[in-house]
Design a protein around this motif. Structure first.
Motif, PDB file in Angstrom:
ATOM      1  N   GLU A  99       0.854  -1.179   0.000  1.00 38.65           N
ATOM      2  CA  GLU A  99       0.000   0.000   0.000  1.00 38.65           C
ATOM      3  C   GLU A  99       0.891   1.230   0.000  1.00 38.65           C
ATOM      4  O   GLU A  99       1.914   1.249   0.687  1.00 38.65           O
ATOM      5  N   ALA A 100       0.479   2.248  -0.757  1.00 45.66           N
ATOM      6  CA  ALA A 100       1.281   3.467  -0.853  1.00 45.66           C
ATOM      7  C   ALA A 100       0.382   4.688  -0.831  1.00 45.66           C
ATOM      8  O   ALA A 100      -0.756   4.648  -1.329  1.00 45.66           O
ATOM      9  N   ARG A 101       0.931   5.763  -0.284  1.00 47.59           N
ATOM     10  CA  ARG A 101       0.204   7.035  -0.195  1.00 47.59           C
ATOM     11  C   ARG A 101       1.128   8.188  -0.554  1.00 47.59           C
ATOM     12  O   ARG A 101       2.312   8.171  -0.217  1.00 47.59           O
ATOM     13  N   VAL A 102       0.570   9.191  -1.208  1.00 54.51           N
ATOM     14  CA  VAL A 102       1.300  10.424  -1.487  1.00 54.51           C
ATOM     15  C   VAL A 102       1.445  11.173  -0.176  1.00 54.51           C
ATOM     16  O   VAL A 102       0.484  11.299   0.590  1.00 54.51           O
ATOM     17  N   THR A 103       2.662  11.666   0.085  1.00 55.30           N
ATOM     18  CA  THR A 103       2.899  12.412   1.328  1.00 55.30           C
ATOM     19  C   THR A 103       3.187  13.887   1.081  1.00 55.30           C
ATOM     20  O   THR A 103       3.280  14.657   2.028  1.00 55.30           O
ATOM     21  N   GLY A 104       3.348  14.294  -0.172  1.00 55.41           N
ATOM     22  CA  GLY A 104       3.614  15.690  -0.482  1.00 55.41           C
ATOM     23  C   GLY A 104       4.056  15.832  -1.918  1.00 55.41           C
ATOM     24  O   GLY A 104       4.035  14.887  -2.700  1.00 55.41           O
ATOM     25  N   GLY A 105       4.463  17.044  -2.252  1.00 57.89           N
ATOM     26  CA  GLY A 105       4.958  17.298  -3.598  1.00 57.89           C
ATOM     27  C   GLY A 105       4.411  18.587  -4.179  1.00 57.89           C
ATOM     28  O   GLY A 105       3.830  19.406  -3.473  1.00 57.89           O
ATOM     29  N   GLY A 106       4.605  18.721  -5.467  1.00 58.38           N
ATOM     30  CA  GLY A 106       4.181  19.929  -6.169  1.00 58.38           C
ATOM     31  C   GLY A 106       3.617  19.592  -7.528  1.00 58.38           C
ATOM     32  O   GLY A 106       3.035  18.532  -7.720  1.00 58.38           O
ATOM     33  N   LYS A 113       5.063   7.279   0.400  1.00 61.90           N
ATOM     34  CA  LYS A 113       5.497   6.313   1.408  1.00 61.90           C
ATOM     35  C   LYS A 113       4.702   5.040   1.174  1.00 61.90           C
ATOM     36  O   LYS A 113       3.504   5.087   0.888  1.00 61.90           O
ATOM     37  N   GLY A 114       5.390   3.909   1.284  1.00 61.62           N
ATOM     38  CA  GLY A 114       4.706   2.640   1.079  1.00 61.62           C
ATOM     39  C   GLY A 114       5.150   1.598   2.075  1.00 61.62           C
ATOM     40  O   GLY A 114       6.199   1.728   2.715  1.00 61.62           O
ATOM     41  N   GLU A 115       4.331   0.576   2.203  1.00 58.90           N
ATOM     42  CA  GLU A 115       4.684  -0.571   3.027  1.00 58.90           C
ATOM     43  C   GLU A 115       4.171  -1.826   2.358  1.00 58.90           C
ATOM     44  O   GLU A 115       3.180  -1.799   1.625  1.00 58.90           O
ATOM     45  N   VAL A 116       4.873  -2.922   2.587  1.00 61.62           N
ATOM     46  CA  VAL A 116       4.429  -4.217   2.079  1.00 61.62           C
ATOM     47  C   VAL A 116       4.315  -5.163   3.269  1.00 61.62           C
ATOM     48  O   VAL A 116       5.196  -5.226   4.120  1.00 61.62           O
ATOM     49  N   GLY A 129       9.826   7.424  -1.425  1.00 59.69           N
ATOM     50  CA  GLY A 129      10.338   7.712  -2.750  1.00 59.69           C
ATOM     51  C   GLY A 129       9.953   9.090  -3.240  1.00 59.69           C
ATOM     52  O   GLY A 129       9.035   9.725  -2.717  1.00 59.69           O
ATOM     53  N   VAL A 130      10.700   9.533  -4.246  1.00 59.74           N
ATOM     54  CA  VAL A 130      10.435  10.794  -4.937  1.00 59.74           C
ATOM     55  C   VAL A 130      10.197  10.437  -6.390  1.00 59.74           C
ATOM     56  O   VAL A 130      10.969   9.674  -6.990  1.00 59.74           O
ATOM     57  N   PHE A 131       9.127  10.995  -6.971  1.00 56.52           N
ATOM     58  CA  PHE A 131       8.699  10.646  -8.317  1.00 56.52           C
ATOM     59  C   PHE A 131       8.467  11.885  -9.164  1.00 56.52           C
ATOM     60  O   PHE A 131       7.952  12.878  -8.668  1.00 56.52           O
ATOM     61  N   LYS A 132       8.871  11.809 -10.421  1.00 54.86           N
ATOM     62  CA  LYS A 132       8.706  12.916 -11.366  1.00 54.86           C
ATOM     63  C   LYS A 132       7.511  12.603 -12.258  1.00 54.86           C
ATOM     64  O   LYS A 132       7.478  11.565 -12.921  1.00 54.86           O
ATOM     65  N   LEU A 133       6.526  13.483 -12.260  1.00 57.80           N
ATOM     66  CA  LEU A 133       5.381  13.322 -13.137  1.00 57.80           C
ATOM     67  C   LEU A 133       5.793  13.600 -14.583  1.00 57.80           C
ATOM     68  O   LEU A 133       6.549  14.536 -14.843  1.00 57.80           O
ATOM     69  N   ARG A 134       5.287  12.803 -15.481  1.00 59.24           N
ATOM     70  CA  ARG A 134       5.544  12.980 -16.917  1.00 59.24           C
ATOM     71  C   ARG A 134       4.301  13.559 -17.558  1.00 59.24           C
ATOM     72  O   ARG A 134       3.235  13.615 -16.948  1.00 59.24           O
TER      73      ARG A 134
END
Length: 137
Positions: A99-106, A113-116, A129-134
């Motif tokens: 399960e994963a949830r967005v914790t912030g960003g722009g 943040k995720g957990e298994v 993690g940090v992710f770049k939107l395309r």
């Protein structure tokens, strides 16, 4: 799959996700859940699921949690910029649930943040993690 998950929003799995047996079972704004059976082809030489499987399922769930559009005609993708995984326990069940949830960003990046856990409820690994939107398709 939850009763609130609209099956029309389900995307076809990537070739890697299909090979590993990943299945998205819930997806909404800022949230994603991905599940997989613990299968023989996922094991390391100790007979345990390989740590890379946990990293891959966490990366998949965290990437999807920031890409929900609510419209199956509009697809949002993201690239993983960085990810840290902490391995906490070994799986004793037969199924993995990430399960994963967005914790912030722009506008162009998001943090997640995720957990298994396995199906016994044991927390196996956590990740951030940090992710770049395309560009949307």
């Amino acid at each position: 799959m939850t009763d609130t998950f609209d099956p029309n929003l389900r995307e076809a799995p990537s070739p890697l996700s299909e090979t590993l047996g990943f299945d998205m079972t819930d997806w909404s704004e800022g949230y994603a859940r991905v599940e997989a059976p613990i299968a023989p082809h996922l094991m390391n030489r100790q007979g345990l699921p390989h740590g890379g499987v946990y990293a891959a399922i966490l990366d998949t769930a965290m990437g999807f949690c920031g890409c929900f559009t609510g419209d199956p005609k509009i697809k949002q993708n993201a690239l993983t910029l960085s990810m840290t995984v902490n391995y906490l326990a070994r799986a004793t069940g037969t199924h993995l649930v990430a399960e994963a949830r967005v914790t912030g960003g722009g506008r162009s990046t998001f943090f997640a943040k995720g957990e298994v856990r396995d199906d016994t409820g044991t927390l196996i690994a956590e990740a951030t993690g940090v992710f770049k939107l395309r560009s949307r398709k």
